[in-house]
Design an enzyme around this catalytic site. Structure first.
Site, mmCIF file in Angstrom:
data_model
loop_
_atom_site.group_PDB
_atom_site.id
_atom_site.type_symbol
_atom_site.label_atom_id
_atom_site.label_comp_id
_atom_site.label_asym_id
_atom_site.label_seq_id
_atom_site.Cartn_x
_atom_site.Cartn_y
_atom_site.Cartn_z
ATOM 1 N N CYS A 113 -16.132 -10.705 -85.416
ATOM 2 C CA CYS A 113 -15.205 -9.662 -84.189
ATOM 3 C C CYS A 113 -16.374 -7.989 -84.277
ATOM 4 O O CYS A 113 -16.828 -7.775 -85.292
ATOM 5 C CB CYS A 113 -14.093 -9.004 -84.851
ATOM 6 S SG CYS A 113 -12.935 -7.925 -83.692
ATOM 7 N N CYS A 120 -10.305 -4.183 -92.326
ATOM 8 C CA CYS A 120 -10.712 -5.184 -91.981
ATOM 9 C C CYS A 120 -11.913 -6.069 -92.282
ATOM 10 O O CYS A 120 -12.759 -5.242 -92.065
ATOM 11 C CB CYS A 120 -10.255 -5.657 -90.279
ATOM 12 S SG CYS A 120 -10.613 -7.240 -89.737
ATOM 13 N N ASN A 218 -1.755 1.866 -85.893
ATOM 14 C CA ASN A 218 -2.299 2.056 -87.263
ATOM 15 C C ASN A 218 -2.393 3.510 -87.708
ATOM 16 O O ASN A 218 -2.658 4.085 -88.813
ATOM 17 C CB ASN A 218 -3.424 1.601 -87.757
ATOM 18 C CG ASN A 218 -3.456 0.071 -87.741
ATOM 19 O OD1 ASN A 218 -2.568 -0.556 -87.884
ATOM 20 N ND2 ASN A 218 -4.390 -0.465 -86.793
ATOM 21 N N CYS A 335 -6.637 -13.676 -93.117
ATOM 22 C CA CYS A 335 -7.401 -14.372 -92.146
ATOM 23 C C CYS A 335 -8.912 -14.349 -92.466
ATOM 24 O O CYS A 335 -9.278 -13.395 -92.305
ATOM 25 C CB CYS A 335 -7.094 -13.761 -90.685
ATOM 26 S SG CYS A 335 -6.134 -15.077 -89.829
HETATM 27 S S1 SF4 Z 1 -8.654 -5.706 -87.186
HETATM 28 FE FE1 SF4 Z 1 -10.334 -7.147 -87.414
HETATM 29 S S2 SF4 Z 1 -10.400 -8.966 -86.201
HETATM 30 FE FE2 SF4 Z 1 -8.831 -7.413 -85.377
HETATM 31 S S3 SF4 Z 1 -10.000 -6.264 -84.040
HETATM 32 FE FE3 SF4 Z 1 -10.085 -5.075 -86.038
HETATM 33 S S4 SF4 Z 1 -12.241 -5.686 -86.743
HETATM 34 FE FE4 SF4 Z 1 -11.440 -7.191 -85.320
#
Ligand code: SF4
Length: 353
Positions: A113, A120, A218, A335
């Protein structure tokens, strides 16, 4: 020899068009999709209501892809994590979450991503590539194959690895096959796409599909959100919420706002008050996700009292507010963790949105 197109990369409409260009009646598209998605027949030669000659032609011109997990991990809470290896060797994951008589599948939309959300692990690994529509749809087919009763899989959420709206065409084509009655037959209200907030694409999604929208918010102010989610500098909260207000919501449906609660950063009662205020007058429900710690992360999970106090502020202001408990913590709840163990990618992966 040229690679045959994968039939699962077509929607009913695009397949009908492709066939018409080759002087084949477009109704064959419907016929073939039903064989594949309803009857789970993956070989053209077994499609007995099509002439033998035509079946042979289809076998030469098209292929029917499938994904089989290379690893499955089962959690003590009933959730299951599937790891798939794609044709180029890349790996993706899906997570099957059982919930009172039915199941939800969390699918990935990209390998890696590019969004770089600070809470994340997927973001840390960077972007590798978009998934093809077939690779998304095949995650659903594989989960159905795993269940003794495929009908128990009732809900699909795009909350796995990747930002689904950054792979817009691929995801919308996959949604077409997931919700089409001639294909996977999921009701639109049973499919949810979660985004970090690519505002223009939210408008497109409302125009092109009827699925549910979830937004990984968030923070209730731009300063905090800027530090957590780089995308906020492009589409700040006002722009994002303006797109949400324009999103077409059928009656009785709401937009879900996800809020990862991080100790000392966004978990104060004032943050909850601000959140309640900025969401008005949207039809919104809120999922609170206490931060799931990972190695090297600078963040921590708030204590239970802080989490409950935050929830109370929102409930007192009449928002349906759920604290989402992490499933499958014993199998690497986040994940991407299974992928990280099995593939040579840097770092562990986690996608809370
Ligand atoms: S939470 Fe992780 S997977 Fe989801 S958009 Fe943000 S960086 Fe990408």
């Amino acid at each position: 020899m040229a690679v045959q197109p994968d039939i699962k990369n077509f929607t009913e409409q695009t397949l009908a068009h492709w066939l018409e260009q080759r002087d084949i009646k477009p109704y064959r598209a419907t016929q073939i999709l039903k064989w594949i998605y309803h009857r789970k027949v993956y070989c053209f030669s077994e499609m007995t209501d099509i002439s033998k000659q035509r079946r042979q032609w289809f076998s030469q011109e098209l292929r029917i892809s499938r994904l089989k997990p290379v690893e499955v991990q089962s959690s003590s809470d009933g959730s299951k994590k599937f790891l798939f290896r794609l044709k180029d060797g890349q790996c993706i994951e899906s997570v099957l979450i059982p919930e009172r008589g039915h199941s939800t599948l969390c699918v990935s939309s990209q390998v890696g991503c590019a969004m770089g959300c600070k809470f994340c692990l997927t973001g840390r690994g960077g972007m590798v590539r978009d998934l093809e529509p077939a690779e998304i749809v095949n995650q659903v087919c594989a989960a159905q194959d795993d269940l003794s009763d495929p009908d128990r899989l009732t809900n699909i959420v795009f909350m796995g690895m990747g930002e689904p709206l950054a792979n817009y065409n691929g995801v919308v084509q996959a949604i077409d096959n997931i919700t089409n009655d001639r294909a996977l037959q999921f009701a639109n209200r049973r499919v949810t796409l979660s985004t970090v907030g690519l505002a223009p694409k939210i408008n497109d999604l409302g125009r092109d599909t009827k699925v549910n929208l979830a937004v990984s918010l968030n923070a209730a102010d731009n300063k905090t959100r800027d530090t957590l989610m780089p995308i906020n500098r492009t589409y700040p909260i006002e722009t994002l919420l303006s797109a949400c207000r324009k999103f077409p919501l059928p009656s009785r449906r709401m937009i879900t706002f996800e809020y990862v609660l991080i100790a000392g950063l966004n978990d104060k009662p004032e943050d909850a008050q601000r959140l309640a205020k900025i969401l008005r007058p949207l039809r919104a429900k809120i999922n609170l996700i206490p931060f799931n710690s990972f190695e090297g992360s600078p963040f921590a999970r708030p204590d239970e009292a802080t989490i409950l106090a935050f929830q109370k502020v929102l409930i007192d202001r009449h928002y349906t507010t759920i604290i989402r408990q992490s499933k499958g913590s014993d199998i690497g709840a986040a994940c991407g963790q299974l992928r990280a163990k099995s593939c040579s990618v840097d770092g562990l992966i986690k996608s809370p949105n």
